[in-house]
Design an enzyme around this catalytic site. Structure first.
Site, PDB file in Angstrom:
ATOM      1  N   HIS A 191       7.459  -8.290   1.595  1.00 18.40           N
ATOM      2  CA  HIS A 191       7.666  -6.973   0.994  1.00 18.40           C
ATOM      3  C   HIS A 191       7.630  -7.029  -0.538  1.00 18.40           C
ATOM      4  O   HIS A 191       8.445  -7.718  -1.154  1.00 18.40           O
ATOM      5  CB  HIS A 191       9.007  -6.397   1.447  1.00 18.40           C
ATOM      6  CG  HIS A 191       9.268  -5.014   0.946  1.00 18.40           C
ATOM      7  ND1 HIS A 191       8.917  -3.885   1.658  1.00 18.40           N
ATOM      8  CD2 HIS A 191       9.796  -4.574  -0.212  1.00 18.40           C
ATOM      9  CE1 HIS A 191       9.247  -2.813   0.966  1.00 18.40           C
ATOM     10  NE2 HIS A 191       9.780  -3.200  -0.184  1.00 18.40           N
TER      11      HIS A 191
ATOM     12  N   THR B 151       3.429   6.915  -1.302  1.00 18.90           N
ATOM     13  CA  THR B 151       4.417   7.454  -0.361  1.00 18.90           C
ATOM     14  C   THR B 151       5.144   6.342   0.386  1.00 18.90           C
ATOM     15  O   THR B 151       6.228   6.556   0.910  1.00 18.90           O
ATOM     16  CB  THR B 151       3.749   8.389   0.668  1.00 18.90           C
ATOM     17  OG1 THR B 151       2.728   7.671   1.365  1.00 18.90           O
ATOM     18  CG2 THR B 151       3.153   9.614  -0.007  1.00 18.90           C
TER      19      THR B 151
ATOM     20  N   ASP C 298      -5.969   3.113   8.446  1.00 19.46           N
ATOM     21  CA  ASP C 298      -5.082   4.180   7.996  1.00 19.46           C
ATOM     22  C   ASP C 298      -5.042   5.279   9.065  1.00 19.46           C
ATOM     23  O   ASP C 298      -6.060   5.634   9.645  1.00 19.46           O
ATOM     24  CB  ASP C 298      -5.580   4.753   6.658  1.00 19.46           C
ATOM     25  CG  ASP C 298      -4.507   5.564   5.950  1.00 19.46           C
ATOM     26  OD1 ASP C 298      -4.021   5.119   4.902  1.00 19.46           O
ATOM     27  OD2 ASP C 298      -4.148   6.649   6.461  1.00 19.46           O
TER      28      ASP C 298
ATOM     29  N   CYS D 297       6.684  -3.246   6.690  1.00 17.78           N
ATOM     30  CA  CYS D 297       7.274  -4.514   7.139  1.00 17.78           C
ATOM     31  C   CYS D 297       7.250  -4.567   8.667  1.00 17.78           C
ATOM     32  O   CYS D 297       6.975  -5.614   9.263  1.00 17.78           O
ATOM     33  CB  CYS D 297       8.717  -4.656   6.648  1.00 17.78           C
ATOM     34  SG  CYS D 297       8.864  -5.157   4.913  1.00 17.78           S
TER      35      CYS D 297
ATOM     36  N   CYS E 106      11.517  -0.384   6.434  1.00 13.60           N
ATOM     37  CA  CYS E 106      10.198  -0.290   5.785  1.00 13.60           C
ATOM     38  C   CYS E 106       9.140  -0.309   6.885  1.00 13.60           C
ATOM     39  O   CYS E 106       9.017  -1.293   7.623  1.00 13.60           O
ATOM     40  CB  CYS E 106       9.977  -1.440   4.799  1.00 13.60           C
ATOM     41  SG  CYS E 106       8.279  -1.500   4.204  1.00 13.60           S
TER      42      CYS E 106
ATOM     43  N   HIS F 268       0.274  -1.744  -0.872  1.00 15.34           N
ATOM     44  CA  HIS F 268      -0.872  -1.720   0.032  1.00 15.34           C
ATOM     45  C   HIS F 268      -2.121  -1.341  -0.747  1.00 15.34           C
ATOM     46  O   HIS F 268      -2.085  -0.492  -1.632  1.00 15.34           O
ATOM     47  CB  HIS F 268      -0.652  -0.735   1.188  1.00 15.34           C
ATOM     48  CG  HIS F 268      -0.213   0.628   0.754  1.00 15.34           C
ATOM     49  ND1 HIS F 268       1.090   0.902   0.410  1.00 15.34           N
ATOM     50  CD2 HIS F 268      -0.906   1.775   0.583  1.00 15.34           C
ATOM     51  CE1 HIS F 268       1.185   2.178   0.062  1.00 15.34           C
ATOM     52  NE2 HIS F 268      -0.015   2.729   0.142  1.00 15.34           N
TER      53      HIS F 268
ATOM     54  N   HIS G 279       5.877  -0.195   0.038  1.00 13.71           N
ATOM     55  CA  HIS G 279       5.494  -1.562   0.381  1.00 13.71           C
ATOM     56  C   HIS G 279       4.036  -1.625  -0.064  1.00 13.71           C
ATOM     57  O   HIS G 279       3.196  -0.862   0.448  1.00 13.71           O
ATOM     58  CB  HIS G 279       5.653  -1.789   1.897  1.00 13.71           C
ATOM     59  CG  HIS G 279       5.243  -3.147   2.384  1.00 13.71           C
ATOM     60  ND1 HIS G 279       6.060  -3.927   3.199  1.00 13.71           N
ATOM     61  CD2 HIS G 279       4.108  -3.865   2.206  1.00 13.71           C
ATOM     62  CE1 HIS G 279       5.435  -5.058   3.490  1.00 13.71           C
ATOM     63  NE2 HIS G 279       4.249  -5.042   2.895  1.00 13.71           N
TER      64      HIS G 279
ATOM     65  N   HIS H 246      -5.700   0.402  -0.449  1.00 18.25           N
ATOM     66  CA  HIS H 246      -6.571   1.246   0.373  1.00 18.25           C
ATOM     67  C   HIS H 246      -7.993   0.724   0.192  1.00 18.25           C
ATOM     68  O   HIS H 246      -8.496   0.710  -0.938  1.00 18.25           O
ATOM     69  CB  HIS H 246      -6.554   2.694  -0.104  1.00 18.25           C
ATOM     70  CG  HIS H 246      -5.245   3.406   0.056  1.00 18.25           C
ATOM     71  ND1 HIS H 246      -5.004   4.302   1.068  1.00 18.25           N
ATOM     72  CD2 HIS H 246      -4.107   3.369  -0.678  1.00 18.25           C
ATOM     73  CE1 HIS H 246      -3.775   4.796   0.944  1.00 18.25           C
ATOM     74  NE2 HIS H 246      -3.210   4.252  -0.114  1.00 18.25           N
TER      75      HIS H 246
HETATM   76  P1  AMP Z   1       0.141   5.829  -0.173  1.00 18.22           P
HETATM   77  O1  AMP Z   1       0.120   7.328  -0.225  1.00 18.22           O
HETATM   78  O2  AMP Z   1      -0.767   5.166  -1.153  1.00 18.22           O
HETATM   79  O3  AMP Z   1       1.564   5.289  -0.220  1.00 18.22           O
HETATM   80  O4  AMP Z   1      -0.499   5.454   1.225  1.00 18.22           O
HETATM   81  C1  AMP Z   1       0.194   5.423   2.424  1.00 18.22           C
HETATM   82  C2  AMP Z   1      -0.867   5.497   3.488  1.00 18.22           C
HETATM   83  O5  AMP Z   1      -0.309   4.997   4.698  1.00 18.22           O
HETATM   84  C3  AMP Z   1      -1.374   6.907   3.788  1.00 18.22           C
HETATM   85  O6  AMP Z   1      -2.790   6.939   3.593  1.00 18.22           O
HETATM   86  C4  AMP Z   1      -0.991   7.135   5.261  1.00 18.22           C
HETATM   87  O7  AMP Z   1      -1.965   7.858   5.951  1.00 18.22           O
HETATM   88  C5  AMP Z   1      -0.848   5.715   5.777  1.00 18.22           C
HETATM   89  N1  AMP Z   1       0.056   5.511   6.892  1.00 18.22           N
HETATM   90  C6  AMP Z   1       1.335   5.952   7.006  1.00 18.22           C
HETATM   91  N2  AMP Z   1       1.882   5.504   8.155  1.00 18.22           N
HETATM   92  C7  AMP Z   1       0.933   4.764   8.775  1.00 18.22           C
HETATM   93  C8  AMP Z   1       0.875   4.031  10.014  1.00 18.22           C
HETATM   94  N3  AMP Z   1       1.930   3.961  10.845  1.00 18.22           N
HETATM   95  N4  AMP Z   1      -0.274   3.394  10.330  1.00 18.22           N
HETATM   96  C9  AMP Z   1      -1.342   3.468   9.501  1.00 18.22           C
HETATM   97  N5  AMP Z   1      -1.352   4.117   8.335  1.00 18.22           N
HETATM   98  C10 AMP Z   1      -0.242   4.765   7.976  1.00 18.22           C
HETATM   99 ZN    ZN Z   2       8.090  -3.623   3.491  1.00 19.89          ZN
END
Ligand code: AMP
Ligand code: ZN
Length: 112
Positions: free
Chosen positions: A49, A96, A33, A10, A7, A101, A99, A103
Site C-alpha cells: 500500500h 478516488t 477497470d 489492498c 483499502c 494505481h 492506493h 491507469h
Molecule cells: P481514481 O479515480 O484515479 O482513484 O481511479 C479509481 C479507479 O478505480 C476508477 O477508474 C474506478 O472505475 C476503478 N475501480 C473502483 N473499484 C474498482 C474495482 N473493484 N475493480 C476495478 N476497478 C475499480
Molecule cells: Zn491499499
C-alpha cells in the site's frame, strides 16, 4: 505484504475481492477497470500500500519503473504498444482510491 484495513485495492491485491486480473507477479497486480474509459482500461497497482505515485517514487523508484514496464507489456499484449499512463494524485485531480494505481489506457486511437 503491508496492507491497510478497508483499502479496496489492498483487498484486490490479496485476492479477497474479485477482479479481472490480466497480470500478476510478486510486486504488482493489473486488472480491468470496472468503468473503462477506453477500449482497454487496466489498472496496475503495487501489492504494497502506497497512497499515491509520489510515495512510490520517493520510497521505491524501482517499483515505479516496474509499473511502467508492466503497463508497456499490457499495451503490447492487448494492442500495438501505444498507451496512455495516468496517475490521478489528490482529490482535485480525481483520485478516488488512495492506493496508488496507474491507469493504462490503450486498445484504440485515444482522443487528445
Ligand atoms: P481514481 O479515480 O484515479 O482513484 O481511479 C479509481 C479507479 O478505480 C476508477 O477508474 C474506478 O472505475 C476503478 N475501480 C473502483 N473499484 C474498482 C474495482 N473493484 N475493480 C476495478 N476497478 C475499480
Ligand atoms: Zn491499499
Amino acid at each position: 505484504m503491508e496492507s491497510e484495513e478497508d483499502c479496496i485495492f489492498c483487498k484486490i491485491a490479496a485476492g479477497q475481492i474479485p477482479s479481472q486480473k490480466v497480470y500478476e507477479d510478486d510486486r504488482v497486480v493489473a486488472f480491468r477497470d470496472l468503468h473503462p474509459v477506453a477500449k482497454v482500461h487496466v489498472l496496475v497497482i503495487p501489492k504494497k500500500h502506497y497512497r499515491n505515485v509520489g510515495e512510490i517514487a520517493a520510497q521505491d523508484p524501482d517499483l515505479l519503473a516496474h509499473i511502467v514496464e508492466v503497463a508497456e507489456k499490457i499495451a503490447k499484449d492487448e494492442y500495438n504498444g501505444s498507451y496512455r499512463l495516468v496517475f490521478n494524485t489528490g482529490l482535485d485531480a480525481g483520485q478516488t482510491i488512495f492506493h496508488a494505481h496507474a491507469h493504462v489506457l490503450t486498445g484504440e486511437h485515444l482522443a487528445e
